[in-house]
Design an enzyme around this catalytic site. Structure first.
Site, mmCIF file in Angstrom:
data_model
loop_
_atom_site.group_PDB
_atom_site.id
_atom_site.type_symbol
_atom_site.label_atom_id
_atom_site.label_comp_id
_atom_site.label_asym_id
_atom_site.label_seq_id
_atom_site.Cartn_x
_atom_site.Cartn_y
_atom_site.Cartn_z
ATOM 1 N N HIS A 5 0.855 -1.199 0.000
ATOM 2 C CA HIS A 5 0.000 0.000 0.000
ATOM 3 C C HIS A 5 0.885 1.241 0.000
ATOM 4 O O HIS A 5 1.744 1.391 0.858
ATOM 5 C CB HIS A 5 -0.906 0.015 1.238
ATOM 6 C CG HIS A 5 -2.117 -0.846 1.093
ATOM 7 N ND1 HIS A 5 -3.369 -0.458 1.478
ATOM 8 C CD2 HIS A 5 -2.259 -2.088 0.567
ATOM 9 C CE1 HIS A 5 -4.237 -1.412 1.198
ATOM 10 N NE2 HIS A 5 -3.594 -2.423 0.656
ATOM 11 N N TYR A 44 -9.693 5.726 6.773
ATOM 12 C CA TYR A 44 -9.827 6.160 8.174
ATOM 13 C C TYR A 44 -10.900 7.247 8.181
ATOM 14 O O TYR A 44 -10.691 8.321 7.626
ATOM 15 C CB TYR A 44 -8.512 6.745 8.684
ATOM 16 C CG TYR A 44 -7.418 5.736 8.943
ATOM 17 C CD1 TYR A 44 -6.623 5.239 7.903
ATOM 18 C CD2 TYR A 44 -7.151 5.284 10.234
ATOM 19 C CE1 TYR A 44 -5.613 4.317 8.142
ATOM 20 C CE2 TYR A 44 -6.132 4.360 10.478
ATOM 21 C CZ TYR A 44 -5.376 3.890 9.434
ATOM 22 O OH TYR A 44 -4.371 2.973 9.672
ATOM 23 N N PRO A 75 -4.531 1.211 18.497
ATOM 24 C CA PRO A 75 -4.209 0.628 17.193
ATOM 25 C C PRO A 75 -4.379 1.610 16.025
ATOM 26 O O PRO A 75 -4.118 1.265 14.884
ATOM 27 C CB PRO A 75 -5.201 -0.527 17.073
ATOM 28 C CG PRO A 75 -6.335 -0.152 17.948
ATOM 29 C CD PRO A 75 -5.776 0.681 19.054
ATOM 30 N N LYS A 130 0.599 0.427 15.047
ATOM 31 C CA LYS A 130 1.987 0.416 15.511
ATOM 32 C C LYS A 130 2.362 -0.743 16.436
ATOM 33 O O LYS A 130 3.542 -1.003 16.628
ATOM 34 C CB LYS A 130 2.282 1.730 16.249
ATOM 35 C CG LYS A 130 2.282 2.931 15.319
ATOM 36 C CD LYS A 130 3.309 2.764 14.221
ATOM 37 C CE LYS A 130 3.209 3.823 13.163
ATOM 38 N NZ LYS A 130 3.996 3.461 11.968
ATOM 39 N N TYR A 143 3.655 7.111 9.733
ATOM 40 C CA TYR A 143 2.842 5.930 9.434
ATOM 41 C C TYR A 143 3.699 4.794 8.860
ATOM 42 O O TYR A 143 3.539 3.631 9.242
ATOM 43 C CB TYR A 143 1.723 6.301 8.450
ATOM 44 C CG TYR A 143 0.626 5.269 8.339
ATOM 45 C CD1 TYR A 143 0.677 4.275 7.369
ATOM 46 C CD2 TYR A 143 -0.459 5.287 9.205
ATOM 47 C CE1 TYR A 143 -0.325 3.323 7.261
ATOM 48 C CE2 TYR A 143 -1.470 4.337 9.104
ATOM 49 C CZ TYR A 143 -1.395 3.370 8.132
ATOM 50 O OH TYR A 143 -2.393 2.413 8.037
#
Ligand code: APR
Ligand code: PHB
Length: 396
Positions: free
Chosen positions: A79, A207, A299, A303, A391
């Protein structure tokens, strides 16, 4: 592996056969360091756990170098970005802004399966069903780890102990209370996660910030979707039949996806409370903590597993320095090095959680500032770059 002799010897004993313990065992076995791993549950139980699914670039490199990356690279989905949505508008976070790096979507269950298989191939000693694990002599040159299998006592004399036994483990309890600080914070929300044999809502993660609460659309493969809904901390699975979950997801995800989302029966459904915990220091005498045994975080930033792996990167290299070069410097600096990345990651996870979640009693100023921060992310490539760098994972 059945332990035949009741008095065993190893250079390093690992408590915990989850991702952290298994990766440490794999790297130490590759370096010809004598290691024994104790796992309290059966292998099937460990492999039945459904956990997160985003693998940082650094974790992928670590697994590849340990000889465990083949299936991740062939079956994992690479991704290079994800969507953030708010007020029915969405924008994309281009992860390649972070030095061209990407992440891989590949379930932790698959990682653990691959780690067990690789350990077996190396002939690693992973003892399942180890009960009443305790540690003695951490201030001596040869600590002992005692445990029982079906009531029969065993003892392992070793040089060092790695506590990789997760948030409910015992290893941290062997650090004297006066030597340890446990930092804790609890968020006012939980995540309800479901796994369903349905086509993912989108080919990248979504998200979704929403007045009704946060939602996350993720996946495991093109026919297996993973979704999360923000809930309060006081709900039960029985409050959330599948139909209600799908209805809520459709309300919180942007219309362009909620109108096409494929619904189906959930094959797994569970709650996760959002909290941050950090144990300082992550070492005492001949005991070293790694993974969830030392830290927990929400979460939201994906991580938990990745931070466990960066701990193992530092700890495994420190053991290799000791056994191959005779230097204890890296072992002595382990906690300081690991905690530097832990705190950066705790900060990012908190920031991303507060950005995207809707507190039950939000006041108008808080909501305004939240929407402003989302707008800034949407407008500013520098803001998106900073998110992308965190990220994909800050450097080891
Ligand atoms: N003795 C032996 N084994 C133990 C003991 C004990 N006293 N207590 C716990 N364990 C085992 C658990 O059964 C588990 O398999 O230690 C293992 C710890 O594994 P995890 O909890 O998965 O933690 P870790 O390996 O650090 O991986 C972190 O896993 O659970 C996810 O969200 C977490 O993504 C994160 C990742
Ligand atoms: C998941 O797919 O389980 C997942 C993805 C991203 C997150 C958390 C969980 O931030």
């Amino acid at each position: 592996m059945k332990a035949k002799n009741q008095n065993l010897k190893a250079q390093v004993v690992i408590i915990g056969g989850g991702p952290a313990g298994l990766l440490l065992s794999q790297i130490l076995m590759n370096a010809n360091i004598e290691v024994i791993t104790l796992e309290t549950r059966t292998r099937n139980h460990v492999l039945s756990r459904i956990r997160a699914g985003v693998i940082e670039y650094g974790s992928m490199e670590l697994l590849k170098n340990a000889g465990v990356g083949e299936r991740l690279l062939s079956e994992g989905i690479k991704h290079s970005g994800f969507l953030i949505s708010s007020q029915n508008k969405d924008f994309r976070i281009d992860l390649t802004l972070a030095g061209g790096k990407s992440v891989y979507v590949y379930g932790q269950t698959e990682i653990t399966t691959d780690l067990y298989k690789a350990n077996d191939k190396l002939g690693a000693t992973v003892i399942h069903g180890a009960k009443n694990v305790s540690i003695q002599g951490l201030t001596t040159k040869n600590p002992q780890v005692s445990f029982e299998i079906s009531g029969k006592p065993y003892h392992i004399i070793c040089d060092y102990v790695a506590g990789c036994d997760g948030s409910k483990g015992v290893s941290k309890n062997f650090i004297p209370k006066e030597k340890m600080t446990v930092h804790k914070t609890q968020y006012p929300y939980s995540w309800l996660g479901i796994l369903s044999k349905t086509k993912p809502a989108h080919d990248e993660l979504i998200y979704a910030s929403h007045e009704r609460g946060f939602a996350l659309a993720s996946m495991r493969n093109e026919n297996l979707s993973r979704y999360y809904l923000q809930t309060t901390n006081h709900e039960n699975i029985s409050d959330w039949p599948d139909e209600k979950i799908w209805d809520e997801l459709k309300k919180r995800l942007p219309n362009e996806f909620s109108t096409t989302i494929e619904i189906g029966e959930s094959i797994e459904k569970s709650f996760t409370g959002l909290r941050s915990i950090v144990v300082e220091p992550m070492q005492w005498e001949r005991l070293f903590l790694a993974g969830d045994a030392a830290h927990i975080m929400p979460p939201t930033g994906a991580k938990g597993l990745n931070l466990a792996f960066s701990d193992i990167h530092y700890l495994a290299n420190a053991f290799i320095d000791f056994y191959q070069k005779g230097s204890s410097n890296s072992l002595n600096q382990y906690s300081e090095r690991a905690l530097a990345r832990v705190w950066q990651t705790i900060r990012f996870s908190k920031w991303m959680t507060n950005l995207l979640h809707t507190p039950a009693k939000i006041n108008s100023i808080e909501r305004k500032l939240q929407l402003l921060e989302l707008q800034e992310l949407s407008d500013s490539i520098l803001a998106r770059k900073a998110l992308a760098e965190n990220y994909v994972g800050v450097p080891y």
